[in-house]
Structure formats: C-alpha cells, structure tokens
Design a protein around this motif. Structure first.
Motif, PDB file in Angstrom:
ATOM      1  N   LEU A 255       0.853  -1.185   0.000  1.00  0.00           N
ATOM      2  CA  LEU A 255       0.000   0.000   0.000  1.00  0.00           C
ATOM      3  C   LEU A 255       0.882   1.226   0.000  1.00  0.00           C
ATOM      4  O   LEU A 255       1.697   1.426   0.874  1.00  0.00           O
ATOM      5  CB  LEU A 255      -0.883   0.004   1.254  1.00  0.00           C
ATOM      6  CG  LEU A 255      -1.687   1.278   1.493  1.00  0.00           C
ATOM      7  CD1 LEU A 255      -2.619   1.523   0.345  1.00  0.00           C
ATOM      8  CD2 LEU A 255      -2.438   1.203   2.803  1.00  0.00           C
ATOM      9  N   ALA A 256       0.697   2.053  -1.031  1.00  0.00           N
ATOM     10  CA  ALA A 256       1.495   3.262  -1.149  1.00  0.00           C
ATOM     11  C   ALA A 256       0.850   4.377  -0.341  1.00  0.00           C
ATOM     12  O   ALA A 256       0.131   5.209  -0.877  1.00  0.00           O
ATOM     13  CB  ALA A 256       1.618   3.660  -2.609  1.00  0.00           C
ATOM     14  N   LYS A 257       1.117   4.381   0.951  1.00  0.00           N
ATOM     15  CA  LYS A 257       0.575   5.429   1.802  1.00  0.00           C
ATOM     16  C   LYS A 257       1.233   6.748   1.471  1.00  0.00           C
ATOM     17  O   LYS A 257       2.437   6.818   1.208  1.00  0.00           O
ATOM     18  CB  LYS A 257       0.842   5.086   3.267  1.00  0.00           C
ATOM     19  CG  LYS A 257       0.311   6.113   4.240  1.00  0.00           C
ATOM     20  CD  LYS A 257       0.633   5.727   5.667  1.00  0.00           C
ATOM     21  CE  LYS A 257       0.166   6.804   6.633  1.00  0.00           C
ATOM     22  NZ  LYS A 257       0.484   6.450   8.033  1.00  0.00           N
ATOM     23  N   THR A 258       0.446   7.808   1.481  1.00  0.00           N
ATOM     24  CA  THR A 258       0.979   9.127   1.163  1.00  0.00           C
ATOM     25  C   THR A 258       0.997  10.001   2.402  1.00  0.00           C
ATOM     26  O   THR A 258       0.113   9.894   3.259  1.00  0.00           O
ATOM     27  CB  THR A 258       0.138   9.804   0.071  1.00  0.00           C
ATOM     28  OG1 THR A 258      -1.204   9.949   0.536  1.00  0.00           O
ATOM     29  CG2 THR A 258       0.135   8.974  -1.207  1.00  0.00           C
ATOM     30  N   THR A 259       1.987  10.870   2.469  1.00  0.00           N
ATOM     31  CA  THR A 259       2.124  11.819   3.564  1.00  0.00           C
ATOM     32  C   THR A 259       2.331  13.206   2.998  1.00  0.00           C
ATOM     33  O   THR A 259       3.223  13.412   2.166  1.00  0.00           O
ATOM     34  CB  THR A 259       3.318  11.454   4.463  1.00  0.00           C
ATOM     35  OG1 THR A 259       3.140  10.120   4.948  1.00  0.00           O
ATOM     36  CG2 THR A 259       3.395  12.411   5.646  1.00  0.00           C
ATOM     37  N   GLN A 260       1.491  14.139   3.432  1.00  0.00           N
ATOM     38  CA  GLN A 260       1.578  15.519   2.978  1.00  0.00           C
ATOM     39  C   GLN A 260       1.558  16.436   4.195  1.00  0.00           C
ATOM     40  O   GLN A 260       1.031  16.063   5.239  1.00  0.00           O
ATOM     41  CB  GLN A 260       0.359  15.912   2.125  1.00  0.00           C
ATOM     42  CG  GLN A 260       0.045  15.079   0.945  1.00  0.00           C
ATOM     43  CD  GLN A 260      -1.255  15.497   0.288  1.00  0.00           C
ATOM     44  OE1 GLN A 260      -2.128  14.657   0.045  1.00  0.00           O
ATOM     45  NE2 GLN A 260      -1.408  16.779  -0.005  1.00  0.00           N
ATOM     46  N   PRO A 261       2.084  17.663   4.051  1.00  0.00           N
ATOM     47  CA  PRO A 261       1.933  18.630   5.138  1.00  0.00           C
ATOM     48  C   PRO A 261       0.453  18.950   5.336  1.00  0.00           C
ATOM     49  O   PRO A 261      -0.326  18.937   4.386  1.00  0.00           O
ATOM     50  CB  PRO A 261       2.710  19.851   4.636  1.00  0.00           C
ATOM     51  CG  PRO A 261       2.850  19.665   3.171  1.00  0.00           C
ATOM     52  CD  PRO A 261       2.850  18.198   2.927  1.00  0.00           C
ATOM     53  N   ILE A 262       0.100  19.224   6.565  1.00  0.00           N
ATOM     54  CA  ILE A 262      -1.299  19.489   6.871  1.00  0.00           C
ATOM     55  C   ILE A 262      -1.769  20.802   6.272  1.00  0.00           C
ATOM     56  O   ILE A 262      -2.865  20.903   5.729  1.00  0.00           O
ATOM     57  CB  ILE A 262      -1.526  19.489   8.387  1.00  0.00           C
ATOM     58  CG1 ILE A 262      -1.284  18.097   8.952  1.00  0.00           C
ATOM     59  CG2 ILE A 262      -2.938  19.966   8.723  1.00  0.00           C
ATOM     60  CD1 ILE A 262      -1.374  18.035  10.466  1.00  0.00           C
ATOM     61  N   SER A 263      -0.908  21.817   6.348  1.00  0.00           N
ATOM     62  CA  SER A 263      -1.303  23.128   5.842  1.00  0.00           C
ATOM     63  C   SER A 263      -0.099  23.937   5.392  1.00  0.00           C
ATOM     64  O   SER A 263       1.030  23.662   5.810  1.00  0.00           O
ATOM     65  CB  SER A 263      -2.076  23.904   6.903  1.00  0.00           C
ATOM     66  OG  SER A 263      -1.254  24.163   8.021  1.00  0.00           O
ATOM     67  N   MET A 264      -0.371  24.932   4.534  1.00  0.00           N
ATOM     68  CA  MET A 264       0.655  25.848   4.061  1.00  0.00           C
ATOM     69  C   MET A 264       0.010  27.201   3.817  1.00  0.00           C
ATOM     70  O   MET A 264      -1.108  27.263   3.299  1.00  0.00           O
ATOM     71  CB  MET A 264       1.282  25.362   2.746  1.00  0.00           C
ATOM     72  CG  MET A 264       1.978  24.033   2.823  1.00  0.00           C
ATOM     73  SD  MET A 264       2.646  23.542   1.237  1.00  0.00           S
ATOM     74  CE  MET A 264       3.936  24.740   1.015  1.00  0.00           C
ATOM     75  N   ASP A 265       0.724  28.252   4.185  1.00  0.00           N
ATOM     76  CA  ASP A 265       0.265  29.609   3.891  1.00  0.00           C
ATOM     77  C   ASP A 265       1.153  30.223   2.813  1.00  0.00           C
ATOM     78  O   ASP A 265       2.354  29.953   2.763  1.00  0.00           O
ATOM     79  CB  ASP A 265       0.309  30.483   5.139  1.00  0.00           C
ATOM     80  CG  ASP A 265      -0.772  30.110   6.147  1.00  0.00           C
ATOM     81  OD1 ASP A 265      -0.789  30.697   7.239  1.00  0.00           O
ATOM     82  OD2 ASP A 265      -1.584  29.228   5.828  1.00  0.00           O
ATOM     83  N   SER A 266       0.549  31.060   1.992  1.00  0.00           N
ATOM     84  CA  SER A 266       1.317  31.737   0.961  1.00  0.00           C
ATOM     85  C   SER A 266       0.672  33.095   0.687  1.00  0.00           C
ATOM     86  O   SER A 266      -0.357  33.440   1.270  1.00  0.00           O
ATOM     87  CB  SER A 266       1.350  30.902  -0.325  1.00  0.00           C
ATOM     88  OG  SER A 266       2.146  31.529  -1.306  1.00  0.00           O
ATOM     89  N   TYR A 267       1.301  33.853  -0.200  1.00  0.00           N
ATOM     90  CA  TYR A 267       0.780  35.154  -0.587  1.00  0.00           C
ATOM     91  C   TYR A 267       0.549  35.187  -2.083  1.00  0.00           C
ATOM     92  O   TYR A 267       1.195  34.447  -2.851  1.00  0.00           O
ATOM     93  CB  TYR A 267       1.720  36.275  -0.154  1.00  0.00           C
ATOM     94  CG  TYR A 267       1.787  36.457   1.337  1.00  0.00           C
ATOM     95  CD1 TYR A 267       2.727  35.768   2.108  1.00  0.00           C
ATOM     96  CD2 TYR A 267       0.891  37.302   1.981  1.00  0.00           C
ATOM     97  CE1 TYR A 267       2.765  35.922   3.482  1.00  0.00           C
ATOM     98  CE2 TYR A 267       0.924  37.463   3.356  1.00  0.00           C
ATOM     99  CZ  TYR A 267       1.865  36.765   4.106  1.00  0.00           C
ATOM    100  OH  TYR A 267       1.903  36.922   5.466  1.00  0.00           O
ATOM    101  N   GLU A 268      -0.347  36.054  -2.483  1.00  0.00           N
ATOM    102  CA  GLU A 268      -0.629  36.193  -3.906  1.00  0.00           C
ATOM    103  C   GLU A 268       0.643  36.439  -4.704  1.00  0.00           C
ATOM    104  O   GLU A 268       1.504  37.205  -4.292  1.00  0.00           O
ATOM    105  CB  GLU A 268      -1.593  37.354  -4.154  1.00  0.00           C
ATOM    106  CG  GLU A 268      -3.030  37.072  -3.803  1.00  0.00           C
ATOM    107  CD  GLU A 268      -3.955  38.194  -4.248  1.00  0.00           C
ATOM    108  OE1 GLU A 268      -3.877  39.286  -3.666  1.00  0.00           O
ATOM    109  OE2 GLU A 268      -4.737  37.973  -5.189  1.00  0.00           O
TER     110      GLU A 268
END
Lengths: 117, 112
Positions: B1-14
């Motif tokens: 099973l190819a479990k995936t892990t990503q960051p929960i959140s990210m902030d950026s600007y226009e």
C-alpha cells in the motif's frame, strides 16, 4: 450541463432510518465510485462499479449497498443509519473498462452532506 | 500500500509559487501520482498526473524524482482563488480499494 450530479445535497435524518443518495453521470464513463469524507477531510473509497460489476468493496458495513440500474447511475442505499455515518458522500466517475483504471482522472459530484441525529 | 504523507497546511501570498511535497515511499511500479484540488463544499477536481520526471499543464507542474518516492506539486503565481485543499493520490490500474484513499490533503491558504 452537470457532469456528475448527486441528490440530495443535504440529508438530515434520525438514527435507525434508511436513506438513499442518487448519483448520475453524463460523461459516458464506464466506472463510478462512492467516497466518504469525514470531518478531518479524509476521502475514503467505499465502492466502485464498472459495467454493473462491483470491483472494489472496501471494509464498509453491509448496511451500505450500492445499486447501479445502468452505467450512468450508481446510487447508495444506507440501512439503519448510525451517528458515525454522518459525513459528506461523494460520487465520482472515470473512464476505464474491464478492471478499474484508478489512475484515470476522476470527475466528482458536488457531494451529499449526511447528518444523522 | 502506497501510503501518502503531505503537510497538513501551508500559507502563501498572492503571486508567490507554492510547492507541496507528497511522500510515498512504498510506491509500486505501476502506480501513477495524481493531484486533486478541493474547494469548500465541492468535490475534488483533477489537477495533474504523472509517472516520472516532470509534467506541466496550464495550471501546475509536477516534479517526480527518479526514485519516485516523493512528488512535488508546484503552483506558480498563486491567487486568492487557489485557496483549497490539495490531495496527492498514488494508485495503479488494479488498485485495491484502500489505495484510492486520498488522505487528509494539504490546506493551502493564499493571503492578499
């Protein structure tokens, strides 16, 4: 025209009731899916159908039963609803014949928010 | 099973570039990497898909290193309307049911 449509958009019901959610796609796709999205936004496959054949049946309680009258429809029937069934349910479809081509682009419906009281 | 892990959140600007990395150490030979975008109260929408190296379309780029154990979705010059949850999905042609679990995704907030 809406590609994948679901009805109803909102469903509020009491524990123990039986309910159905309908899904229709006009894309001519061979495979349709049902997903459950919980409050933490995890999107988990429940079922998929290809040419009226159930291909994937995850560890979903047998209170949930998919029904596909034809290639364009995959309805979800839920018996004896429980509090834990509260979630957003998404229908999706994709191209693919024979076996599920799960890497093919999936087109999702707008979702049905189910609330069990 | 190819479990995936990503960051929960990210902030950026226009106007900035946003890069979201997804880890999938157990990716199988026949697995593809697909990214979806989900706005509030809507179903996920396909963004981009790749198998190896780099893929680019009109909305994003997908970078996949040679070992394919991770992938990076790149959104160039984001706008406020790019605020959404982004999901990484790793699955192949005969995926078992749980391989179509999208996971929690990455919540991207674009600020003015």
């Amino acid at each position: 025209d809406t590609a994948v449509s679901q009805t109803p958009k909102y469903l509020v019901t009491q524990m123990g009731n039986d309910k159905s959610i309908k899904c229709e796609q006009n894309l001519g796709h061979d495979t349709m899916y049902w997903y459950k999205q919980d409050s933490k936004k995890f999107l988990k496959i429940m079922f998929s159908y290809n040419n009226k054949e159930l291909i994937i049946n995850e560890t979903v309680p047998n209170r949930f039963s998919p029904k596909s009258p034809d290639k364009a429809h995959l309805n979800l029937h839920i018996n004896s609803l429980e509090l834990g069934d509260s979630a957003v349910y998404f229908c999706a479809s994709s191209r693919g014949g024979g076996r599920v081509s799960s890497y093919n682009e999936q087109f999702f419906g707008p979702g049905t928010r189910l609330t069990v009281l | 099973l190819a479990k995936t892990t990503q960051p929960i959140s990210m902030d950026s600007y226009e106007g900035q570039e946003v890069n979201i990395t997804c880890s999938h150490n157990n990716i199988a030979t026949n697995d593809y990497i697909t990214w979806y975008q989900q706005f509030p109260s809507q179903g996920p929408r396909f963004i981009i898909q790749g198998y190896k190296t780099k893929v680019t379309n009109e909305v994003a780029s997908l970078f996949i290193p040679a070992d394919r154990k991770s992938s990076t979705l790149s959104l160039p010059r984001v706008s406020l309307s790019d605020t959404a949850v982004y999901y990484c999905l790793v699955a192949g042609a005969k995926a078992a049911g749980n391989k179509l679990t999208f996971g929690g995704g990455t919540r991207v907030l674009v600020k003015p």
